[in-house]
Scaffold this motif. Structure first.
Motif, PDB file in Angstrom:
ATOM      1  N   VAL A 113      24.481  32.702  49.596  1.00 27.57           N
ATOM      2  CA  VAL A 113      23.862  31.914  48.531  1.00 27.57           C
ATOM      3  C   VAL A 113      24.689  32.015  47.254  1.00 27.57           C
ATOM      4  CG1 VAL A 113      21.887  32.040  46.943  1.00 27.57           C
ATOM      5  CG2 VAL A 113      21.507  31.914  49.410  1.00 27.57           C
ATOM      6  N   SER A 114      24.684  30.953  46.454  1.00 30.14           N
ATOM      7  CA  SER A 114      25.400  30.944  45.179  1.00 30.14           C
ATOM      8  C   SER A 114      24.509  31.325  44.000  1.00 30.14           C
ATOM      9  CB  SER A 114      25.996  29.552  44.917  1.00 30.14           C
ATOM     10  OG  SER A 114      26.952  29.223  45.895  1.00 30.14           O
ATOM     11  N   ASN A 115      23.248  30.874  44.018  1.00 27.17           N
ATOM     12  CA  ASN A 115      22.343  31.112  42.898  1.00 27.17           C
ATOM     13  C   ASN A 115      20.974  31.519  43.419  1.00 27.17           C
ATOM     14  OD1 ASN A 115      20.022  29.717  41.046  1.00 27.17           O
ATOM     15  ND2 ASN A 115      21.660  30.534  39.776  1.00 27.17           N
ATOM     16  N   VAL A 116      20.345  32.460  42.718  1.00 29.40           N
ATOM     17  CA  VAL A 116      18.993  32.904  43.062  1.00 29.40           C
ATOM     18  C   VAL A 116      18.086  32.650  41.871  1.00 29.40           C
ATOM     19  CG1 VAL A 116      17.554  34.782  43.920  1.00 29.40           C
ATOM     20  CG2 VAL A 116      20.005  34.732  44.479  1.00 29.40           C
ATOM     21  N   LYS A 117      16.956  31.998  42.134  1.00 25.15           N
ATOM     22  CA  LYS A 117      15.985  31.681  41.078  1.00 25.15           C
ATOM     23  C   LYS A 117      14.759  32.570  41.210  1.00 25.15           C
ATOM     24  CE  LYS A 117      13.260  28.183  41.661  1.00 25.15           C
ATOM     25  NZ  LYS A 117      11.954  28.929  41.679  1.00 25.15           N
ATOM     26  N   PHE A 118      14.328  33.133  40.077  1.00 23.53           N
ATOM     27  CA  PHE A 118      13.133  33.974  40.012  1.00 23.53           C
ATOM     28  C   PHE A 118      12.151  33.405  38.988  1.00 23.53           C
ATOM     29  CE2 PHE A 118      16.391  36.965  41.435  1.00 23.53           C
ATOM     30  CZ  PHE A 118      15.725  37.704  42.404  1.00 23.53           C
ATOM     31  N   ASN A 119      10.887  33.870  39.059  1.00 20.94           N
ATOM     32  CA  ASN A 119       9.971  33.686  37.948  1.00 20.94           C
ATOM     33  C   ASN A 119      10.438  34.579  36.806  1.00 20.94           C
ATOM     34  OD1 ASN A 119       8.443  32.051  39.640  1.00 20.94           O
ATOM     35  ND2 ASN A 119       7.039  33.695  40.204  1.00 20.94           N
TER      36      ASN A 119
END
Length: 249
Positions: free
Chosen positions: A93-99
């Motif tokens: 994965v290139s980017n990880v999104k979180f709250n």
């Protein structure tokens, strides 16, 4: 040129019927898409991480990873943060999104630790405004982004266009004030119902948000994801609508 991506939420019916996201990647690439975002809550078993990685490599897709967990909790990094990044690395994965959690209140050394872990895993990170009172208001989102910038952190920002409606916020005002912070754009439209119990996403051409004018101002380096349930027969149409909008920049 703006990169258009598809979040697997687009295929909600298939997800609810148990279709693995690794299979959906084949469908996503059939629309001429080179960027996809997979969602952790729909990864059913451990083997799916490797299946997603294989499908993405086979289709030459760049992958983003949506993790519906707070990046920080009670002033500290989420205890499972490294696990989530390990999963991301496993899928390439290139980017990880979180709250966003309470990142606006954490110490500078906590932000440095977050940046260090992300760099070691070869990913970038973003936080999102979601539909909850804890993570979705303009006040908390703005405070989070100001704190990140003030401390020189590399954590970016996923601007979710439709989510502001669930918090009774004006997406146009939010966009104007947060534009310089946006690194990923989640595109959806809503029916604009004043009753939040009846509020719902809708096809891009049918909602009340003037999203086209926002795309005109969005830097071309910011990827734009379709991120709302779309009937299978209408996915190609929605992709084409976005393509035309970004082509007219």
């Amino acid at each position: 040129m703006t990169t258009i991506g598809i979040n697997t939420l687009v295929y909600m019916d298939a997800l609810h019927n148990g279709t693995p996201q690794s299979e959906l990647l084949d469908t996503i690439v059939s629309h001429g898409i080179t960027l996809a975002e997979v969602r952790r809550e729909y990864i059913a078993d451990d083997a799916e991480y490797d299946a997603i990685a294989s499908a993405a490599a086979r289709n030459r897709l760049t992958l983003f990873y949506s993790v519906p967990e707070s990046i920080t909790i009670d002033g500290n990094v989420n205890p499972r943060f490294r696990q989530f990044l390990d999963e991301a690395e496993r899928m390439h994965v290139s980017n990880v999104k979180f709250n966003q959690g309470d990142i606006r209140e954490v110490a500078p050394q906590t932000l440095r630790l977050i940046d260090k872990e992300a760099a070691e895993h070869g990913v970038t990170l973003t936080i999102e405004n979601d539909q909850t009172p804890e993570n979705g208001t303009f006040a908390c989102t703005s405070a989070s982004l100001e704190h990140i910038a003030a401390n020189g952190s590399a954590v970016g920002y996923t601007f979710d266009l439709g989510n502001w409606y669930w918090r009774d916020e004006d997406p146009r005002i939010a966009f104007d004030r947060l534009l310089e912070r946006i690194t990923v754009f989640h595109l959806k439209n809503v029916n604009g119902s004043p009753d939040k119990n009846r509020l719902a996403t809708t096809m891009l051409q049918d909602g009340v948000i003037d999203w086209q004018s926002m795309l005109q101002r969005l830097p071309s380096t910011v990827p734009v994801f379709l991120e709302f349930p779309i009937p299978t027969t209408q996915v190609a149409e929605q992709v084409d609508i976005v393509r035309r909008a970004v082509a007219n920049r």
